[in-house]
Design a protein around this motif. Structure first.
Motif, PDB file in Angstrom:
ATOM      1  N   ALA A   1      78.881  33.502  18.147  1.00 35.97           N
ATOM      2  CA  ALA A   1      79.207  32.130  18.517  1.00 35.97           C
ATOM      3  C   ALA A   1      80.579  31.769  17.969  1.00 35.97           C
ATOM      4  N   PHE A   2      81.200  30.718  18.552  1.00 36.38           N
ATOM      5  CA  PHE A   2      82.504  30.268  18.080  1.00 36.38           C
ATOM      6  C   PHE A   2      82.608  28.760  18.239  1.00 36.38           C
ATOM      7  N   VAL A   3      83.531  28.159  17.475  1.00 37.71           N
ATOM      8  CA  VAL A   3      83.778  26.722  17.561  1.00 37.71           C
ATOM      9  C   VAL A   3      84.921  26.499  18.540  1.00 37.71           C
ATOM     10  N   MET A   4      84.684  25.645  19.513  1.00 39.31           N
ATOM     11  CA  MET A   4      85.664  25.410  20.570  1.00 39.31           C
ATOM     12  C   MET A   4      86.925  24.764  20.022  1.00 39.31           C
ATOM     13  N   PRO A   5      88.101  25.352  20.280  1.00 38.35           N
ATOM     14  CA  PRO A   5      89.354  24.718  19.871  1.00 38.35           C
ATOM     15  C   PRO A   5      89.773  23.673  20.891  1.00 38.35           C
ATOM     16  N   ALA A   6      90.872  23.022  20.636  1.00 37.09           N
ATOM     17  CA  ALA A   6      91.390  22.030  21.570  1.00 37.09           C
ATOM     18  C   ALA A   6      92.260  22.725  22.603  1.00 37.09           C
ATOM     19  N   ALA A   7      91.657  23.649  23.320  1.00 41.77           N
ATOM     20  CA  ALA A   7      92.378  24.409  24.331  1.00 41.77           C
ATOM     21  C   ALA A   7      91.378  25.191  25.156  1.00 41.77           C
ATOM     22  N   ASN A   8      91.773  25.565  26.369  1.00 44.94           N
ATOM     23  CA  ASN A   8      90.949  26.432  27.195  1.00 44.94           C
ATOM     24  C   ASN A   8      90.876  27.811  26.548  1.00 44.94           C
ATOM     25  N   VAL A   9      89.737  28.472  26.712  1.00 42.53           N
ATOM     26  CA  VAL A   9      89.584  29.790  26.085  1.00 42.53           C
ATOM     27  C   VAL A   9      89.082  30.804  27.098  1.00 42.53           C
ATOM     28  N   VAL A  10      89.299  32.092  26.742  1.00 42.01           N
ATOM     29  CA  VAL A  10      88.786  33.208  27.533  1.00 42.01           C
ATOM     30  C   VAL A  10      87.964  34.075  26.599  1.00 42.01           C
ATOM     31  N   VAL A  11      86.737  34.398  27.031  1.00 44.15           N
ATOM     32  CA  VAL A  11      85.832  35.242  26.245  1.00 44.15           C
ATOM     33  C   VAL A  11      85.845  36.640  26.849  1.00 44.15           C
ATOM     34  N   THR A  12      86.092  37.639  26.002  1.00 45.22           N
ATOM     35  CA  THR A  12      86.116  39.030  26.455  1.00 45.22           C
ATOM     36  C   THR A  12      85.105  39.826  25.646  1.00 45.22           C
ATOM     37  N   VAL A  13      84.188  40.504  26.367  1.00 43.78           N
ATOM     38  CA  VAL A  13      83.170  41.331  25.716  1.00 43.78           C
ATOM     39  C   VAL A  13      83.420  42.783  26.093  1.00 43.78           C
ATOM     40  N   GLU A  14      83.478  43.644  25.075  1.00 44.86           N
ATOM     41  CA  GLU A  14      83.677  45.079  25.312  1.00 44.86           C
ATOM     42  C   GLU A  14      82.396  45.825  24.965  1.00 44.86           C
ATOM     43  N   PHE A  15      82.038  46.780  25.857  1.00 48.92           N
ATOM     44  CA  PHE A  15      80.881  47.631  25.624  1.00 48.92           C
ATOM     45  C   PHE A  15      81.349  49.060  25.425  1.00 48.92           C
ATOM     46  N   ALA A  16      80.635  49.799  24.607  1.00 48.30           N
ATOM     47  CA  ALA A  16      80.981  51.194  24.341  1.00 48.30           C
ATOM     48  C   ALA A  16      79.749  52.062  24.520  1.00 48.30           C
ATOM     49  N   GLU A  17      79.981  53.307  24.885  1.00 42.15           N
ATOM     50  CA  GLU A  17      78.880  54.240  25.086  1.00 42.15           C
ATOM     51  C   GLU A  17      78.142  54.435  23.770  1.00 42.15           C
ATOM     52  N   LYS A  18      76.834  54.411  23.836  1.00 40.57           N
ATOM     53  CA  LYS A  18      76.014  54.521  22.631  1.00 40.57           C
ATOM     54  C   LYS A  18      76.118  55.935  22.067  1.00 40.57           C
ATOM     55  N   THR A  19      76.284  56.001  20.756  1.00 42.29           N
ATOM     56  CA  THR A  19      76.291  57.279  20.058  1.00 42.29           C
ATOM     57  C   THR A  19      75.090  57.300  19.121  1.00 42.29           C
ATOM     58  N   GLU A  20      75.034  58.288  18.279  1.00 39.31           N
ATOM     59  CA  GLU A  20      73.920  58.387  17.340  1.00 39.31           C
ATOM     60  C   GLU A  20      73.846  57.138  16.475  1.00 39.31           C
ATOM     61  N   GLU A  21      72.656  56.561  16.417  1.00 40.78           N
ATOM     62  CA  GLU A  21      72.475  55.326  15.667  1.00 40.78           C
ATOM     63  C   GLU A  21      72.721  55.544  14.184  1.00 40.78           C
ATOM     64  N   PRO A  22      73.578  54.733  13.563  1.00 39.36           N
ATOM     65  CA  PRO A  22      73.768  54.867  12.119  1.00 39.36           C
ATOM     66  C   PRO A  22      72.521  54.397  11.375  1.00 39.36           C
TER      67      PRO A  22
END
Length: 770
Positions: free
Chosen positions: A551-572
């Protein structure tokens, strides 16, 4: 044996005869032998020796049969003589007659002579200690050559003889004094290169007598505090190399004053803008002195990586009428060398009249709630002159006191891209965000503020601004509950929340728009076989917005949310994973590894705090735990390392291994943060146990900032790839190392040790501990 005696006698007789009757210009057709002479030196000192070798070469296939003996005579006032070698089979006791000034060899016969040359004898002549100096031939052959070498029927065998080389007797003496030398080298010349040049020099030496003079070379040079990057004079001292003629007393040394030359100063080395400006003052004329005062009084010069701050002497000579914007005046000045620069150079400065204020501007403010970082939108007429590198400065303070402590400043520097994008447009508009929030700047809800904006020193004025000051007011943070007694929110702007397209999963937000200060939740769902790598939020200015727990607190400006996914590897595993170190973090692998071997712990069970600083005690524990997990309970004599402190055993072991020192004889400063260069020094000391650290050259842009004691370790660690610089080429040696950086460095150390012979490392560590 008799044959050998005759052969040698014939040889020497031939030598003597040729010495008395002269030398043929070249061998003739009826010559049977050639006799040649060589000396091992061309010059000797009084009391020193020269050895002559006599060689006989067969020019035709003829065998000697007999001949007369041979006598060599020499001047006893000049030399003493000693036969060192005669032909094999001859005896110097029975076949040689030696008397003062004369050496007589018995005749010989039936001796084969090789066409490759046969060495007949070697004689050492030693000059008397008081022998007259000058060039001479040490010996003379007195027998006639007619019967020196004969064949089997008694016929003389003709022999061609070369000249006997002369030797020059020099006055021998012991050095009593040495004339010092001088050498000039360029700034930056390595000490080894200086010494290479000194090895080529010759030094005038003198003995006790007026005619005792000569020259010698020197070696084994030692410099006294030579600094290649600091211009000045340095003393080098070397050992004189004695010769046969000149002896050297150990107290006499060759000395050279090496001057590291300064850089000749030129005007094009100045990197400071030689510009001054005045605000417009209608009808006023500035004096020459006032014009000069508007220019920079010091400038930075740079050449070949060397910098200096130099004072400027401006020459008053221009007055400047300030009744028109754009009026300029040129002023000449002189800079004088200092530090590594020498000489003087003329420079020219320009003073320009600039407007005191720029009218017809537009200024608006958004994001004035307590938790928001204000954004100021500034519009400036293009006629004001939009030029790259000029600054827009925004100041926000309490209206009641423009100089109050509460407040902040935001700046923007015009870029070349801005100028290109402006084109023929009439106005230039830029959004500038403050780096702090309203609350951080010390303001409270309802405070009246004053916003002042300048462009290149000129105040921006709007139609509604008074004296260039725009009034703003801190807005209350909205209360979503609307409970009685709460502050009624002032009208606020709603800003959009856009989700960027992504692959290998889906992303959504709890609201497509929100007002400043509201919380927006991001939901990220990875596709099968993928995991969430990172969630980023940025405002319209490209500034990152903090994301915590999705989650994030909205600033006094328009925002863009970018989500990156990565291939799953061995679980730590749970014990090596921290919530604040995602799988894609640049130090994740290092942190997980060090956690698994017990070298690091988290700040809590779930958080590692990768950007946090590291204390001297914490890093010492990390290193000791990595190289040897067993604690050593031995105490140390530091007042701030009590026996019951958690870090004392680790400090004790590191001190015993020679890896760390205290900040003084009595203090270790366990709670002080540790710098990047000190980390390199400590690990470098450890690696020096198993491998000799050679001097390496630093290539970082801020190499001059690295402490002398740490320089070779930083260079060595960089070469091994254990540490890296930053994107701009710097290393930031004095900066405190972060917990993530520490983990990365120690992980690199473990890889380096893995590539070495583990047994050798263990043996050395055990030896040091014992």
């Amino acid at each position: 044996m008799r044959i050998l005696k005759k052969s040698l006698a014939i040889l020497l007789a031939l030598t003597m005869v040729l010495g008395t009757i002269g030398v043929f210009a070249a061998p003739e057709a009826d010559d049977v032998f050639k006799m040649s002479f060589t000396a091992d030196q061309t010059s000797i000192g009084q009391g020193k020796s020269v050895t002559y070798t006599v060689t006989l070469t067969a020019l035709k296939d003829v065998k000697t049969a007999g001949g007369a003996g041979i006598t060599i005579q020499y001047d006893t006032a000049l030399y003493s003589a000693e036969v060192l070698e005669i032909l094999a089979g001859f005896s110097m006791d029975t076949d040689l007659t030696v008397s003062d000034g004369e050496i007589r060899f018995a005749p010989f016969a039936n001796y084969p002579v090789s066409d490759a040359g046969t060495t007949m004898l070697k004689i050492k002549f030693t000059a008397k200690s008081d022998a007259a100096t000058g060039s001479n031939v040490p010996f003379n052959i007195v027998e006639s050559a007619d019967d020196m070498i004969m064949d089997s029927i008694g016929a003389t065998l003709k022999t061609y003889r070369e000249d006997v080389p002369a030797v020059n007797i020099l006055k021998a003496f012991t050095v009593a004094s040495v004339t010092p030398g001088t050498k000039t080298v360029d700034l930056g010349t390595e000490e080894a290169d200086v010494i290479a040049e000194l090895n080529k020099m010759e030094f005038a030496v003198a003995g006790a007598n007026t005619d005792d003079k000569g020259t010698l070379k020197a070696e084994n040079w030692v410099a006294k505090e030579y600094k290649k990057d600091v211009a000045g004079e340095y003393t080098f001292e070397g050992d004189l190399v004695a010769t046969d003629v000149i002896s050297v007393d150990a107290v006499n040394k060759a000395t050279v004053t090496v001057t590291v030359s300064k850089i000749a100063l030129t005007a094009d080395m100045v990197t400071t803008a030689l510009e001054g400006k005045f605000m417009q003052e209608a009808g006023v004329t500035k004096t020459a002195e006032e014009v000069v005062a508007a220019l920079p009084q010091t400038v930075t010069v740079e050449k070949n990586g060397y910098k200096a701050e130099l004072a400027v002497t401006w020459t008053p000579g221009a007055t400047l009428a300030l009744n028109e914007v754009g009026t300029t005046a040129e002023v000449t000045g002189t800079i004088t060398g200092a530090d590594n620069f020498e000489g003087t150079a003329p420079i020219t400065g320009t003073v320009t009249v600039v407007p005191a204020e720029v009218k017809d501007c537009k200024i608006s403010v958004s994001g004035t709630t307590a938790n928001s970082k204000p954004v100021v939108t500034v519009t400036i007429p293009a006629s004001a002159g939009i030029v790259a590198d000029k600054k827009i400065v925004v100041t926000l303070v309490a209206k009641a006191a423009l100089g109050a402590e509460a407040g902040g400043t935001a700046e923007y520097t015009v870029t070349e891209a801005d100028v290109a994008a402006l084109g023929d447009a009439d106005t230039f508009t830029k959004k500038i965000q403050f780096p702090q929030s309203i609350k951080t700047m010390g303001f409270a809800t309802g405070d009246k503020l004053a916003l002042s904006v300048e462009y290149d020193g000129a105040k921006l004025v709007t139609d509604t601004a008074v004296d260039g000051i725009v009034d703003v007011k801190v807005q209350p943070t909205s209360n979503p509950t609307g409970a009685p007694g709460t502050i009624t929110p002032a009208p606020s702007t709603s800003y959009t929340v856009k989700v960027a397209e992504t692959t290998n999963g889906t992303a959504s937000v709890s609201a497509s728009s929100a007002m400043s200060g509201e919380t927006v939740t991001v939901t990220a769902v990875p596709a099968e076989g993928y995991v969430v790598k990172d969630i980023k939020v940025a405002d319209a200015l490209g500034n990152a917005v903090e994301v915590k727990d999705g989650a994030f607190v909205m600033p006094a400006a328009n925002v863009v949310v970018t989500v990156e996914f990565a291939e799953k590897t061995e679980e730590p595993t749970e014990e090596t994973t921290f919530a604040d170190v995602p799988a894609g973090h640049w130090a994740a692998e290092a942190i997980d590894y060090l956690k698994s071997v017990g070298a690091v712990n988290g700040k809590t069970e779930t958080e590692f705090d990768p950007d946090g600083s590291v204390t001297r005690a914490e890093f010492t524990k990390m290193l000791v735990s990595l190289i040897d997990a067993e604690e050593v309970a031995t105490g140390v004599e530091f007042a701030d390392c009590p026996a019951d402190a958690w870090y004392t055993p680790y400090v004790a072991k590191a001190v015993a291994m020679g890896l760390v020192n205290g900040v003084s004889d009595t203090e270790f400063a366990p709670d002080s943060t540790i710098s990047r260069e000190d980390v390199c020094t400590i690990i470098g000391r450890f690696l020096n146990i198993t491998a000799e650290i050679e001097d390496k050259e630093l290539t970082f842009t801020d190499a001059a900032d690295v402490a002398e004691y740490a320089a070779r370790y930083v260079a060595y660690m960089a070469e091994l790839g254990i540490v890296n610089g930053y994107a701009d080429g710097s290393f930031a040696p004095k900066a405190s190392i972060t917990r993530a950086e520490s983990a990365k460095v120690l992980y690199g150390l473990s890889k380096t040790l893995d590539n070495s012979t583990e047994e050798v490392v263990e043996e050395v560590v055990e030896e040091v501990v014992e």
